[in-house]
Design an enzyme around this catalytic site. Structure first.
Site, PDB file in Angstrom:
ATOM      1  N   LYS A  97       2.844  -2.093   1.102  1.00  0.00           N
ATOM      2  CA  LYS A  97       1.844  -1.908   0.049  1.00  0.00           C
ATOM      3  C   LYS A  97       0.906  -0.752   0.373  1.00  0.00           C
ATOM      4  O   LYS A  97       0.744  -0.350   1.522  1.00  0.00           O
ATOM      5  CB  LYS A  97       1.024  -3.193  -0.137  1.00  0.00           C
ATOM      6  CG  LYS A  97       1.853  -4.446  -0.381  1.00  0.00           C
ATOM      7  CD  LYS A  97       2.696  -4.352  -1.629  1.00  0.00           C
ATOM      8  CE  LYS A  97       3.599  -5.560  -1.776  1.00  0.00           C
ATOM      9  NZ  LYS A  97       4.750  -5.301  -2.633  1.00  0.00           N
ATOM     10  N   ASP A  98       0.273  -0.293  -0.678  1.00  0.00           N
ATOM     11  CA  ASP A  98      -0.641   0.824  -0.644  1.00  0.00           C
ATOM     12  C   ASP A  98      -1.793   0.594   0.334  1.00  0.00           C
ATOM     13  O   ASP A  98      -2.201  -0.537   0.576  1.00  0.00           O
ATOM     14  CB  ASP A  98      -1.192   0.993  -2.068  1.00  0.00           C
ATOM     15  CG  ASP A  98      -1.954   2.265  -2.279  1.00  0.00           C
ATOM     16  OD1 ASP A  98      -1.986   3.094  -1.365  1.00  0.00           O
ATOM     17  OD2 ASP A  98      -2.514   2.426  -3.371  1.00  0.00           O
TER      18      ASP A  98
END
Length: 679
Positions: free
Chosen positions: A286-287
């Site tokens: 994830k970011d």
């Protein structure tokens, strides 16, 4: 991982620009050859840490978290430093970066008038919730640990290690490993109290898994008797006799994190738990600059250890044994000392998680200080919901420096290894950390790997790995030197080239034929790609059309775009009919990708606010902590667009936002339009 590494990017339109209006599963369906596995997986090649080639455990080999044992905290501090700078100088440096048109992103599908807004003014304006393969959206809503009636392994107290004498420990170890003919070990209770006997029972069971204990009276004295409940069977299958039968071998939990990427979070967890990162598994990365919620699994129990490990120092061995018993209790305890992330929703299961084993991600995004009218916003969001957006590979897929990753990928496919080395190591204009600039200058001046490496305090970056490889194998064996770089990172380069070709071809396809299916297009029927024939074209829409990433196991459209693929690869000195490479890792079989994605669960709301620092919605953690909803004015100074949508894996949320705003999302373009975005 859609790594939208933009710190408060102001998406503003040049006022002098007219609005842009739009132009009117392979033969065997395979997983795309991308290293990304979710809509937030496009990580920069330059920042991914190294990945070991083999896992210690067979059942986790596909879920290894990239990590080098030589990584030091100093490296992390150096990498985190130097990120901020003067906005004007940063904007000047970013003049050398890429724009969307440089990587083939040129078309829109909607005809509404674009407007400006600020994406990620706060990292909390971008929230990602993972969607599992069962369609369940991951949420952090429970900090409790599972109730377990059997032995609960918790961190050993100091008394656990000291209550047994060295002689007792030696005898217990020999009993545990069946090294002598004794069937039991008797430990006299010197100070006979119930509390003292309890501590001895706990010490034996926790420090010597596989042994059971009981209390006996002998000649008026109390003894704790340690024995193998199942004899030699306990050594043959220690898990059966030292881990509760009702527990799975993996502890699954929800990871809630703020402003930290998945790999960094797992590296932190592994340091606190004193284990290697490769015992963790996940479905997608994830970011960083966001709030993200995802499921993680950790191997709680490793029976192989007891069959192979014979430490010389018993104390060290016992500590190591215990350190690998990762229970929900131990994980929950970390919530007291971790910054910027929380763990919860614990459960035990018999399987790890696998990359790509997810349906996608659900996004909640706030675009602040928007300029669009209510009518413009309604048109834009209705178009996103009903038509969708072009499924371009986002800008983060191609790197942020003056040397795009696709150029290195192209050189690999051309088998031009001198060019590969040069592109990675040569000086380049633009935004880079000071030590990288010095390293590149030294390389250009001396072509000496040792001298260049001395300028590089962070050795785990791609440049450092390649230089170490050149030192080891020599300048005449660049292929082996390049092989020092972890496989995932190497493949990112050639996947970037595939993405570059795909973006360009999709733009040509939409320019040539618009938003309708035409004869010669490709679609998937079950596991097979087929051409759409003239007589069937009315049975298909643009949402059925796929386009190939180039490779040796795909077919191409039968119209002009099929020829355009060949022409583009010929211009790059590549043969579209021979995408096999003499090095197997770099042979591309290809894959198919839908050209238009229609997001699911699309909702939006325009809200007013005065203070840009206040959050505009509550997070999972806010709800757990009982924080109230933010109170917003009915007529504030600013307006924000709150939008929610779900995307399948390997799609980019920034491309959906681009379609709404009708703006170039590249850092280069945004810094030229607004040089105050970097805070």
């Amino acid at each position: 991982m859609e790594t939208v590494e933009m710190n408060s990017v102001s998406l503003k339109r040049p006022h002098s620009e007219d609005d842009v209006t739009n132009a009117d599963e392979i033969k065997r369906q395979k997983i795309s050859e991308e290293s990304e596995t979710g809509n937030d997986s496009g990580q920069s090649v330059e920042t991914v840490t190294g990945q070991p080639d083999k896992s210690l455990l067979e059942d986790t080999k596909n879920e290894i978290i990239p990590n080098e044992e030589s990584e030091e905290q100093e490296d992390e501090e150096l990498e985190d430093s130097d990120e901020d700078g003067d906005p004007e100088s940063f904007a000047d440096m970013m003049k050398h970066g890429l724009t969307e048109s440089d990587v083939g992103i040129t078309k829109f599908v909607s005809s509404h008038k674009g407007f400006s807004g600020i994406l990620k003014e706060r990292y909390s304006d971008f929230v990602v919730h993972e969607i599992g393969k069962d369609g369940r959206v991951s949420h952090l809503d429970d900090f409790s640990v599972p109730v377990d009636d059997e032995v609960n392994f918790e961190d050993p107290s100091e008394e656990t290690f000291t209550v047994l004498s060295d002689e007792d420990k030696q005898r217990l170890e020999e009993l545990q490993l069946l090294k002598n003919k004794e069937t039991s070990v008797a430990i006299e209770v010197i100070e006979d109290t119930k509390e003292k006997r309890t501590v001895i029972h706990q010490a034996v069971k926790s420090l010597f898994p596989g042994l059971e204990t009981k209390t006996e009276d002998r000649d008026g004295k109390k003894y704790i008797i340690a024995y193998h409940a199942a004899g030699k069977k306990a050594l043959a299958n220690p898990r059966k006799h030292s881990w509760p039968k009702s527990r799975g071998s993996y502890c699954h939990f929800v990871l809630y994190k703020e402003n930290k990427d998945t790999m960094d979070a797992i590296n932190v967890l592994s340091k606190f738990l004193r284990v290697k990162p490769n015992i963790f598994s996940y479905m997608g990365t994830k970011d960083k600059r966001a709030i993200t919620v995802q499921e993680i699994a950790v191997l709680s129990w490793n029976p192989i250890f007891f069959l192979t490990e014979h430490s010389e120092q018993l104390q060290r061995r016992l500590t190591t044994v215990f350190a690998h018993l990762i229970t929900a209790q131990r994980l929950a305890h970390l919530n007291k000392c971790l910054m910027n992330f929380k763990l919860g929703n614990f459960s035990y299961k018999n399987h790890p998680l696998k990359l790509g084993e997810l349906q996608g991600n659900h996004f909640t995004v706030v675009l602040r200080n928007i300029t669009g009218t209510d009518d413009q916003i309604e048109q834009a969001m209705h178009s996103l919901r009903e038509i969708g957006f072009i499924n371009y590979y986002g800008m983060q897929r191609f790197g942020t420096t003056a040397v795009p990753t696709y150029q290195i990928g192209r050189a690999i496919l051309q088998n031009n290894w001198n060019e590969v080395m040069d592109l990675i190591l040569k000086p380049r204009p633009g935004a880079e950390k000071g030590y990288l600039v010095k390293c590149r200058e030294e390389w250009a001046k001396t072509k000496d790997p040792a001298a260049a490496l001395k300028k590089l305090p962070v050795k785990r970056c791609v440049e450092g790995q390649l230089l170490r490889g050149l030192l080891k194998y020599g300048m005449k064996n660049i292929i082996s030197a390049f092989g020092i770089i972890p496989r995932n990172n190497r493949l990112m380069y050639i996947h970037s080239y595939q993405s570059y070709v795909w973006n360009n071809m999709v733009s040509k396809r939409i320019e040539e034929y618009g938003l309708r299916a035409v004869p010669g297009d490709l679609t998937l029927k079950g596991a097979t790609a087929v051409h759409i024939e003239e007589g069937d074209v009315d049975n298909y829409t643009i949402h059925d059309v796929v386009m190939p990433l180039p490779g040796f196991d795909v077919i191409y459209p039968k119209h002009k775009i099929g020829e355009a693929y060949k022409e583009m690869l010929v211009a790059d000195n590549l043969d579209i009919n021979n995408m096999r490479h003499k090095i197997r890792d770099y042979s591309l079989s290809g894959a198919y990708r839908k050209i238009i994605i229609r997001p699911q669960n699309v909702n939006w709301e325009v809200v007013a606010y005065d203070d840009p620092r206040i959050p505009l919605f509550t997070t999972d953690l806010d709800k757990l902590e009982g924080k109230p909803l933010p109170v917003l004015p009915t007529d504030g100074k600013f307006r924000a667009l709150k939008m929610e949508f779900s995307l399948p894996p390997s799609t980019y949320a920034t491309m959906a936002i681009r379609e709404v705003l009708k703006m170039d999302t590249s850092i280069k373009n945004q810094t030229q339009l607004n040089t105050t975005w970097l805070r």
